[in-house]
Design a protein around this motif. Structure first.
Motif, PDB file in Angstrom:
ATOM      1  N   VAL A   1       1.065  -1.036   0.056  1.00 43.94           N
ATOM      2  CA  VAL A   1       0.114  -0.054  -0.067  1.00 43.94           C
ATOM      3  C   VAL A   1       1.009   1.126   0.097  1.00 43.94           C
ATOM      4  CG1 VAL A   1      -1.782   1.228   1.637  1.00 43.94           C
ATOM      5  CG2 VAL A   1      -1.809  -1.411   1.314  1.00 43.94           C
ATOM      6  N   GLU A   2       0.600   2.115  -1.003  1.00 42.94           N
ATOM      7  CA  GLU A   2       1.534   3.361  -0.931  1.00 42.94           C
ATOM      8  C   GLU A   2       0.619   4.640  -1.069  1.00 42.94           C
ATOM      9  OE1 GLU A   2       3.753   2.986  -4.614  1.00 42.94           O
ATOM     10  OE2 GLU A   2       4.676   1.303  -3.909  1.00 42.94           O
ATOM     11  N   GLY A   3       1.101   5.671  -0.381  1.00 42.85           N
ATOM     12  CA  GLY A   3       0.472   7.118  -0.277  1.00 42.85           C
ATOM     13  C   GLY A   3      -0.658   7.196   0.604  1.00 42.85           C
ATOM     14  N   ALA A   4      -1.506   6.204   0.494  1.00 44.91           N
ATOM     15  CA  ALA A   4      -2.778   6.488   1.648  1.00 44.91           C
ATOM     16  C   ALA A   4      -3.230   5.180   1.855  1.00 44.91           C
ATOM     17  CB  ALA A   4      -3.558   7.516   1.078  1.00 44.91           C
ATOM     18  N   PRO A   5      -4.088   5.167   2.950  1.00 41.67           N
ATOM     19  CA  PRO A   5      -4.706   3.852   3.321  1.00 41.67           C
ATOM     20  C   PRO A   5      -5.605   3.110   2.309  1.00 41.67           C
ATOM     21  CG  PRO A   5      -4.856   5.312   5.199  1.00 41.67           C
ATOM     22  CD  PRO A   5      -4.378   6.169   4.016  1.00 41.67           C
ATOM     23  N   TRP A   6      -5.884   2.090   2.514  1.00 40.79           N
ATOM     24  CA  TRP A   6      -6.843   1.295   1.409  1.00 40.79           C
ATOM     25  C   TRP A   6      -7.634   0.426   2.248  1.00 40.79           C
ATOM     26  CZ3 TRP A   6      -7.721   0.735  -3.993  1.00 40.79           C
ATOM     27  CH2 TRP A   6      -6.631   1.629  -4.936  1.00 40.79           C
ATOM     28  N   ILE A   7      -9.039   0.062   1.785  1.00 39.02           N
ATOM     29  CA  ILE A   7      -9.865  -1.017   2.538  1.00 39.02           C
ATOM     30  C   ILE A   7      -9.840  -2.217   1.774  1.00 39.02           C
ATOM     31  CG2 ILE A   7     -11.889  -1.216   3.696  1.00 39.02           C
ATOM     32  CD1 ILE A   7     -12.435   1.530   4.005  1.00 39.02           C
ATOM     33  N   VAL A   8      -9.611  -3.222   2.274  1.00 39.29           N
ATOM     34  CA  VAL A   8      -9.930  -4.480   1.400  1.00 39.29           C
ATOM     35  C   VAL A   8     -11.005  -5.449   2.046  1.00 39.29           C
ATOM     36  CG1 VAL A   8      -7.424  -4.636   0.767  1.00 39.29           C
ATOM     37  CG2 VAL A   8      -7.919  -6.017   2.735  1.00 39.29           C
ATOM     38  N   TYR A   9     -11.557  -6.125   1.253  1.00 40.87           N
ATOM     39  CA  TYR A   9     -12.934  -6.734   1.665  1.00 40.87           C
ATOM     40  C   TYR A   9     -12.966  -8.167   1.170  1.00 40.87           C
ATOM     41  CZ  TYR A   9     -15.016  -2.109   1.961  1.00 40.87           C
ATOM     42  OH  TYR A   9     -15.041  -0.721   2.278  1.00 40.87           O
ATOM     43  N   HIS A  10     -13.559  -9.083   2.243  1.00 38.02           N
ATOM     44  CA  HIS A  10     -13.802 -10.385   1.698  1.00 38.02           C
ATOM     45  C   HIS A  10     -14.451 -10.741   0.517  1.00 38.02           C
ATOM     46  CE1 HIS A  10     -12.448 -12.701   5.555  1.00 38.02           C
ATOM     47  NE2 HIS A  10     -11.596 -11.915   5.078  1.00 38.02           N
ATOM     48  N   GLU A  11     -15.628 -10.085   0.401  1.00 34.32           N
ATOM     49  CA  GLU A  11     -16.635 -10.174  -0.618  1.00 34.32           C
ATOM     50  C   GLU A  11     -16.791  -9.179  -1.707  1.00 34.32           C
ATOM     51  OE1 GLU A  11     -18.064 -13.186  -0.442  1.00 34.32           O
ATOM     52  OE2 GLU A  11     -17.543 -13.296   1.577  1.00 34.32           O
ATOM     53  N   GLU A  12     -17.265  -9.388  -3.030  1.00 40.80           N
ATOM     54  CA  GLU A  12     -17.163  -8.250  -3.954  1.00 40.80           C
ATOM     55  C   GLU A  12     -18.250  -7.140  -3.572  1.00 40.80           C
ATOM     56  OE1 GLU A  12     -20.359 -10.086  -7.028  1.00 40.80           O
ATOM     57  OE2 GLU A  12     -18.371 -10.933  -7.030  1.00 40.80           O
TER      58      GLU A  12
END
Length: 210
Positions: free
Chosen positions: A40-51
Motif C-alpha cells: 500500500v502506497e500513499g494513503a490507506p486502502w480498505i480490502v474486503y472479503h466479498e465483492e
C-alpha cells in the motif's frame, strides 16, 4: 496518490496488479480470492472479503504486507478493494513539519497535537470538512481530493483548525444486493425523481460519517 499492489503469492511474488482506483470485483483483474501479499502506497486502502465492498474488511495503512497474516486476514480471500477516505494534515506550509494522517473524523485536533497549527493539507481520498472550532463547529471548509499548500489554498484565515471529518455519502441502488442503476449523494435530496431514483431504491450503502 493512493496506490495498492496486489500479489498472488506471498512475499510480493507471482501475478500482480496495481490499482489507483477501487475495484468492486477483483475477478476483472484476475485476482479474486488469490491475493497473498499486498503493498500500500500513499494513503490507506480498505480490502474486503466479498465483492462490491461487502463482508469482512481490513483497513491497510501504507506499508508492506508480505502475507495475509500481516493484515490479520483469513487466507487469500479478498474480492474487492478501494481507497479509504484519508486526509494528511501538516503543521507547516508546503507539506512540511509535523504531520498526521486520518481516515476518520477527529473532534479535537489537540488530542493529536495539531490544534490551531495546521498550515497545509493533502486530501488523499474522499470529501472532507474541516472546522475552525472543535466538535465540528465554527467556520467550515469542504475540501475535495487535492493539495492545499497553505491556508490561502482552502480560503482559510490562518492555521486555525480544530476538528475534521469525512463527508458522509449515501449510495442508492435500484436493485437488491447493490445492483442496477445507482446514484451517490453527499447532500440531501428533497425529490429523488431528480436523480431518476424515486420509489425504486432497493438497496443502500452509507459511507463516511453517519
Amino acid at each position: 496518490m493512493a496506490k495498492i499492489i496486489l500479489f498472488a503469492d506471498p512475499s510480493f511474488n507471482g501475478q500482480y496488479v496495481e490499482l489507483t482506483a477501487g475495484s468492486d470485483n477483483l475477478s476483472a483483474q484476475g485476482m479474486n480470492n488469490v491475493v497473498s501479499s499486498i503493498k500500500v502506497e500513499g494513503a490507506p486502502w480498505i480490502v474486503y472479503h466479498e465483492e462490491k465492498y461487502m463482508g469482512v474488511s481490513y483497513l491497510l495503512k501504507p506499508g508492506d504486507y508480505p502475507n495475509w497474516t500481516a493484515w490479520g486476514g483469513e487466507g487469500d480471500k479478498i474480492s474487492s478493494v478501494k481507497p479509504a477516505p484519508s486526509i494528511t494534515l501538516y503543521a507547516d506550509p508546503n507539506f512540511t513539519g509535523k504531520k498526521v494522517q486520518l481516515t476518520s473524523g477527529c473532534l479535537f485536533l489537540g488530542d493529536l497535537g495539531m490544534n490551531d497549527v495546521v498550515s497545509s493539507i493533502i486530501v488523499n481520498e474522499g470529501l472532507w470538512e474541516i472546522y475552525d472550532d472543535l466538535y465540528y463547529k465554527g467556520v467550515k471548509y469542504t475540501l475535495s481530493p487535492g493539495q492545499y499548500k497553505d491556508w490561502n489554498a482552502w480560503g482559510g484565515q490562518g492555521d486555525k483548525l480544530s476538528s475534521v471529518k469525512p463527508v458522509s455519502a449515501i449510495i442508492l441502488f435500484a436493485d437488491p444486493s447493490f445492483n442496477g442503476q445507482n446514484v451517490e449523494l453527499t447532500a440531501g435530496s428533497d425529490n429523488l425523481g431528480a436523480q431518476g431514483m424515486n420509489n425504486v431504491v432497493s438497496s443502500i450503502k452509507v459511507e463516511g460519517a453517519p
